[in-house]
Enzyme design. Structure first.
Site, PDB file in Angstrom:
ATOM      1  N   ASP A  97      11.029   7.861  -5.199  1.00 25.00           N
ATOM      2  CA  ASP A  97      11.662   7.389  -3.966  1.00 25.00           C
ATOM      3  C   ASP A  97      10.811   6.264  -3.359  1.00 25.00           C
ATOM      4  OD1 ASP A  97      13.375   8.000  -1.387  1.00 25.00           O
ATOM      5  OD2 ASP A  97      11.266   7.873  -0.778  1.00 25.00           O
ATOM      6  N   ARG A 143      35.194 -21.771  -3.367  1.00 23.50           N
ATOM      7  CA  ARG A 143      36.102 -21.234  -2.365  1.00 23.50           C
ATOM      8  C   ARG A 143      36.083 -22.096  -1.104  1.00 23.50           C
ATOM      9  NH1 ARG A 143      40.286 -17.708  -1.309  1.00 23.50           N
ATOM     10  NH2 ARG A 143      40.032 -16.683   0.701  1.00 23.50           N
ATOM     11  N   GLU A 160      12.957   7.432 -10.394  1.00 23.10           N
ATOM     12  CA  GLU A 160      11.663   6.847 -10.790  1.00 23.10           C
ATOM     13  C   GLU A 160      10.745   6.720  -9.564  1.00 23.10           C
ATOM     14  OE1 GLU A 160       9.950   6.251 -13.357  1.00 23.10           O
ATOM     15  OE2 GLU A 160      11.440   6.694 -14.882  1.00 23.10           O
ATOM     16  N   GLY A 174      37.502 -10.413   0.616  1.00 21.26           N
ATOM     17  CA  GLY A 174      38.335  -9.361   0.026  1.00 21.26           C
ATOM     18  C   GLY A 174      38.229  -9.351  -1.489  1.00 21.26           C
ATOM     19  N   SER A 213      10.278  14.613  -5.180  1.00 20.45           N
ATOM     20  CA  SER A 213       9.101  13.768  -4.984  1.00 20.45           C
ATOM     21  C   SER A 213       7.805  14.551  -5.203  1.00 20.45           C
ATOM     22  CB  SER A 213       9.107  13.178  -3.564  1.00 20.45           C
ATOM     23  OG  SER A 213      10.293  12.453  -3.349  1.00 20.45           O
ATOM     24  N   THR A 226      12.540  16.847 -12.379  1.00 21.20           N
ATOM     25  CA  THR A 226      13.008  17.205 -11.031  1.00 21.20           C
ATOM     26  C   THR A 226      13.684  18.575 -10.999  1.00 21.20           C
ATOM     27  OG1 THR A 226      13.404  14.864 -10.629  1.00 21.20           O
ATOM     28  CG2 THR A 226      14.491  16.406  -9.133  1.00 21.20           C
ATOM     29  N   GLY A 232      19.330  13.384 -16.489  1.00 14.12           N
ATOM     30  CA  GLY A 232      20.190  12.520 -17.301  1.00 14.12           C
ATOM     31  C   GLY A 232      20.221  12.978 -18.747  1.00 14.12           C
TER      32      GLY A 232
HETATM   33  C1  LIG Z   1      21.516   9.790 -10.889  1.00  8.58           C
HETATM   34  C2  LIG Z   1      20.193  10.450 -10.920  1.00  8.58           C
HETATM   35  C3  LIG Z   1      19.497  10.504 -12.106  1.00  8.58           C
HETATM   36  C4  LIG Z   1      18.284  11.172 -12.176  1.00  8.58           C
HETATM   37  N1  LIG Z   1      17.675  11.344 -13.388  1.00  8.58           N
HETATM   38  C5  LIG Z   1      16.595  12.176 -13.478  1.00  8.58           C
HETATM   39  C6  LIG Z   1      16.078  12.540 -14.752  1.00  8.58           C
HETATM   40  O1  LIG Z   1      16.598  12.142 -15.803  1.00  8.58           O
HETATM   41  N2  LIG Z   1      15.007  13.369 -14.796  1.00  8.58           N
HETATM   42  C7  LIG Z   1      14.409  13.839 -13.662  1.00  8.58           C
HETATM   43  O2  LIG Z   1      13.443  14.590 -13.773  1.00  8.58           O
HETATM   44  N3  LIG Z   1      14.886  13.516 -12.423  1.00  8.58           N
HETATM   45  C8  LIG Z   1      15.980  12.715 -12.317  1.00  8.58           C
HETATM   46  N4  LIG Z   1      16.492  12.399 -11.078  1.00  8.58           N
HETATM   47  C9  LIG Z   1      15.867  12.941  -9.880  1.00  8.58           C
HETATM   48  C10 LIG Z   1      15.157  11.883  -9.039  1.00  8.58           C
HETATM   49  O3  LIG Z   1      14.019  11.428  -9.697  1.00  8.58           O
HETATM   50  C11 LIG Z   1      14.846  12.532  -7.681  1.00  8.58           C
HETATM   51  O4  LIG Z   1      16.071  12.649  -7.000  1.00  8.58           O
HETATM   52  C12 LIG Z   1      13.852  11.723  -6.873  1.00  8.58           C
HETATM   53  O5  LIG Z   1      12.578  11.835  -7.433  1.00  8.58           O
HETATM   54  C13 LIG Z   1      13.805  12.164  -5.407  1.00  8.58           C
HETATM   55  O6  LIG Z   1      13.612  13.523  -5.296  1.00  8.58           O
HETATM   56  P1  LIG Z   1      14.551  14.391  -4.334  1.00  8.58           P
HETATM   57  O7  LIG Z   1      15.957  14.125  -4.711  1.00  8.58           O
HETATM   58  O8  LIG Z   1      14.078  15.795  -4.398  1.00  8.58           O
HETATM   59  O9  LIG Z   1      14.330  13.805  -2.915  1.00  8.58           O
HETATM   60  P2  LIG Z   1      13.198  14.261  -1.837  1.00  8.58           P
HETATM   61  O10 LIG Z   1      11.857  14.231  -2.475  1.00  8.58           O
HETATM   62  O11 LIG Z   1      13.616  15.545  -1.197  1.00  8.58           O
HETATM   63  O12 LIG Z   1      13.341  13.080  -0.802  1.00  8.58           O
HETATM   64  C14 LIG Z   1      14.390  13.028   0.170  1.00  8.58           C
HETATM   65  C15 LIG Z   1      13.995  12.046   1.274  1.00  8.58           C
HETATM   66  O13 LIG Z   1      12.823  12.519   1.906  1.00  8.58           O
HETATM   67  C16 LIG Z   1      11.858  11.494   1.971  1.00  8.58           C
HETATM   68  N5  LIG Z   1      10.509  12.073   1.736  1.00  8.58           N
HETATM   69  C17 LIG Z   1      10.113  12.885   0.729  1.00  8.58           C
HETATM   70  N6  LIG Z   1       8.810  13.157   0.838  1.00  8.58           N
HETATM   71  C18 LIG Z   1       8.360  12.497   1.918  1.00  8.58           C
HETATM   72  C19 LIG Z   1       7.081  12.359   2.545  1.00  8.58           C
HETATM   73  N7  LIG Z   1       5.982  12.928   2.049  1.00  8.58           N
HETATM   74  N8  LIG Z   1       6.994  11.582   3.627  1.00  8.58           N
HETATM   75  C20 LIG Z   1       8.089  10.961   4.129  1.00  8.58           C
HETATM   76  N9  LIG Z   1       9.310  11.058   3.596  1.00  8.58           N
HETATM   77  C21 LIG Z   1       9.450  11.816   2.500  1.00  8.58           C
HETATM   78  C22 LIG Z   1      12.184  10.522   0.863  1.00  8.58           C
HETATM   79  O14 LIG Z   1      11.789   9.197   1.228  1.00  8.58           O
HETATM   80  C23 LIG Z   1      13.688  10.646   0.747  1.00  8.58           C
HETATM   81  O15 LIG Z   1      14.311   9.686   1.570  1.00  8.58           O
HETATM   82  C24 LIG Z   1      17.718  11.729 -10.993  1.00  8.58           C
HETATM   83  C25 LIG Z   1      18.400  11.622  -9.788  1.00  8.58           C
HETATM   84  C26 LIG Z   1      19.635  11.026  -9.755  1.00  8.58           C
HETATM   85  C27 LIG Z   1      20.402  11.051  -8.466  1.00  8.58           C
END
Ligand SMILES: Cc1cc2nc3c(=O)[nH]c(=O)nc-3n(C[C@H](O)[C@H](O)[C@H](O)COP(=O)(O)OP(=O)(O)OC[C@H]3O[C@@H](n4cnc5c(N)ncnc54)[C@H](O)[C@@H]3O)c2cc1C
Length: 657
Positions: A441, A322, A439, A416, A157, A151, A190
């Protein structure tokens, strides 16, 4: 067709006597020993639940890392790796171990997922022998810590649009890794902020001025605790949860790695700079590469389902102790679990958790079969792989959403007391929330599921992007899709199962699994045909494919969700059918019916809109759900006990006794 059960369920029927250990054995399946090993280890490390609340972020991260490395020594985190590198050589076992870890602290779980699933999985699946020899033995023990840097801040995504570039320099026989723009920094990675020495970096490969799409490279990022030359590392800081995992950002400024750093299972670059791949189509190559990483998705789905079990185990047992209000006898108030509303809130969630558990068992079994098959891949294998990817995406989405919803309901159900950190909900909520996003969205994943359905998993269409898929679907006659989805046949089936049609006996056949399945199949296929029709209409009216797809996206996701729910019910029905005729089967039959009817009930407006439920029938279904809840109530504690969450993980003596 014979109706299995024409009479509505009766509360008066004696509750089945649940044999809890036997039910645990059914749930644990072939990996009972693995799950027990993890349960024992979790109990040994129970104090980490306290550390999560009391230690500073830095100290907690170190503690989590130490626990992960110690757990690695027990073999439980390396079960999916080949035996010659110190692994267990059993993919199904590794999934079972990971799922069970979700009963404990979720930072430990996610750190394990990052190190062994993401980093280790990428080296194993995308690399070849030279990478396996160089890294696997050390990463399996935790001597070598790594991260999975896919990412970027700009793209999560949409991985195909990553901005990091790896340019081949034939003179030096090296790749030069560069963060080309601000939003191309790797983000949320991570293990990156503190512990990883190596990263698997996903970057656009450029050879001789031509871009070959996203590929993965092993890149050293840290030596002796300091960032390597050309690598910049930043900490993502405190998160909503999972603060035992060090997520961070990475920038690469012309970092050079040898030609052999390319994980070259699917494509390679010769020393003189020729790009080679047996998969010609770049889209297909990309999806094939990503497809090998499907295990992560299967694992996160299972972890979500197990996190929900912890919450339900606490909330159900609390509700069985409870007391509030409404004294039935002079000196005692009513138990929460004897209230109809409380039953309605918790017991359909218990039923859905069982349903998802069995659906997860199916997808984990498919994963094991596909990845343990070492024969030369043929067309049948390709089809199995595509179906696995779709099922993994769908189960992950439904399993993790279920976790989020269930944990919140359970917290509220404990009043609570549920809000006190000692009672686990604070951590469960905060730590599992992100499962719906990483993994893959969930909303994006369900669109993948729908794409598979609309194109019937045909291999020719694997390389289609979303717009290609729209063009393909709209190029077919809607009738073809409707025919293929056979909505009309299902309609007949639903009618068959309702003697006298919709106007007939509103109670008849309510507990017939064939009726439940026919209803869910009808919904799925009707929604799918509706998507195809809408896509075609949009294109026929001259709109561009992107616009058309965007307009129908809510239908696309609804169709996929309906499809996955049908698969979940099918798994439950098949499981119950395979059990011996005993009280445990009676108990699971109650849960199966409760899951099926509460699922139909939740979407009753849709079924009524589409002529599949009369008002009377809809009311009969709601009555049956209430009745089933009353029948499950006496065995509710046994049902959550059968998940065998270690008592140390329930942690809350005043809630669960
Ligand atoms: C705690 C944590 C650990 C992570 N660990 C790793 C890691 O180790 N390695 C790694 O590579 N990544 C990691 N990630 C990243 C994670 O995989 C991404 O955050 C995830 O894939 C979503 O990408 P984004 O944050 O860019 O969200 P976006 O892709 O920008 O999505 C944001 C919103 O837009 C919506 N959306 C996106 N595209 C579309 C579409 N085509 N149509 C409709 N709606 C859409 C989605 O449903 C979502 O609600 C981690 C993230 C977190 C927060």
């Amino acid at each position: 067709m014979a109706l299995l059960n024409a009479a509505p369920p009766q509360t008066s029927a004696a509750p089945p006597e649940v044999d809890v250990p036997a039910l645990t054995a059914v749930l644990d399946g072939r990996y009972a020993a693995v799950r027990d090993l993890v349960r024992t280890n979790l109990a040994e490390y129970a104090d980490i639940l306290v550390d999560a609340e009391e230690l500073s972020i830095d100290d907690f991260r170190e503690r989590v890392k130490d626990v992960v490395v110690e757990m690695a020594a027990t073999g439980q985190t390396g079960m999916g790796f080949p035996e010659e590198y110190g692994g267990g050589g059993d993919i199904g076992a590794s999934v079972a171990a990971f799922e069970t870890l979700a009963y404990g602290d979720l930072s430990v779980l996610v750190k394990v997922g990052v190190q062994f699933g993401l980093f280790g999985g990428a080296v194993l699946q995308l690399g070849t022998k030279r990478h396996h020899d160089a890294y696997l033995a050390d990463l399996v023990t935790g001597r070598l810590m790594g991260c999975f840097a896919m990412t970027e801040s700009g793209h999560g995504s949409n991985v195909q649009a990553l901005g990091t570039v790896a340019t081949y320099d034939p003179a030096a026989q090296e790749f030069v890794i560069t963060t080309t723009r601000d939003d191309a920094r790797k983000d949320y990675i991570g293990n990156a902020a503190k512990h990883a020495d190596v990263a698997v970096v996903f970057a656009q490969l450029e050879v001789g001025g031509t871009s070959q799409g996203v590929h993965a490279f092993v890149v050293p990022i840290r030596r002796d605790g300091r960032a390597c030359p050309g690598v910049r590392i930043e900490d993502d800081g405190r998160k909503m949860g999972l603060n035992g995992v060090d997520n961070g950002r990475l920038w690469f400024d012309g970092v050079r790695v040898p030609r052999t750093a390319l994980l070259n299972r699917f494509a390679d670059v010769t020393p003189d700079g020729t790009y080679e791949s047996r998969i010609e189509n770049p889209n297909r190559r990309f999806f094939t590469m990503l497809g090998t990483l499907v295990q992560g998705r299967v694992c996160v789905g299972g972890a979500g389902i197990n996190a929900a079990k912890v919450a339900l185990a606490i909330a159900v047992k609390y509700a069985d102790r409870r007391r509030q209000f409404e004294a039935r006898s002079e000196d005692e108030e009513e138990l929460l679990l004897d209230y109809g509303l409380h039953q309605r809130r918790l017991l359909p969630l218990v039923a859905r958790t069982y349903a998802l558990h069995f659906a997860q068992e199916v997808v984990a079994g498919q994963l094991h079969a596909v990845f343990s098959d070492t024969d030369t891949p043929d067309e049948e294998d390709d089809q199995a792989r595509r179906e696995l990817e779709s099922r993994a995406a769908g189960t992950k989405a439904l399993g993790t959403w279920h976790a989020t919803r269930t944990i919140q309901e359970c917290r509220e159900a404990c009043g609570g007391a549920g809000y006190l950190a000692v009672n686990r909900f604070a951590a469960l909520k905060a730590d599992s929330d992100i499962f719906t996003t990483f993994e893959g969205d969930n909303n994006v994943l369900l669109q993948l599921v729908a794409k598979g359905l609309l194109t019937d998993y045909a291999s020719d269409f694997e390389d289609l992007d979303q717009l290609g898929m729209v063009r393909f679907v709209t190029g077919m006659a809607v009738e073809t899709i409707v025919e293929r989805t056979s909505v009309h046949k299902v309609l007949e089936r639903v009618r068959d199962l309702l003697p006298g049609g919709d106007e007939g006996d509103s109670e008849a056949g309510l507990l017939d699994p064939d009726y439940h399945l026919a209803m869910l199949r009808f919904r799925e296929e009707h929604l799918l045909a509706g998507v195809a029709r809408r896509l075609k209409r949009g294109i026929d009216q001259g709109a561009n494919p992107g616009e058309v797809f965007s307009t129908v996206q809510d239908h696309v996701v609804a169709a996929a969700r309906a499809h996955v729910e049908r698969l979940v019910l099918e798994a439950f029905v098949a499981k119950v059918a395979a059990l011996p005729e005993d009280d445990n089967r009676v108990a699971l039959t109650l849960l199966r019916d409760l899951f099926a009817l509460s699922t139909i009930e939740a979407d009753r407006a849709w079924f009524m809109e589409h002529g599949r439920l009369t008002v009377q029938r809809s009311k009969a279904i709601s009555r049956a759900v209430g009745e089933l809840c009353r029948r499950v109530r006496p065995i509710a504690s046994d049902l959550v006990d059968a998940w065998a969450v270690p008592p140390e993980m329930l942690r809350s003596p005043e809630l669960v006794g």
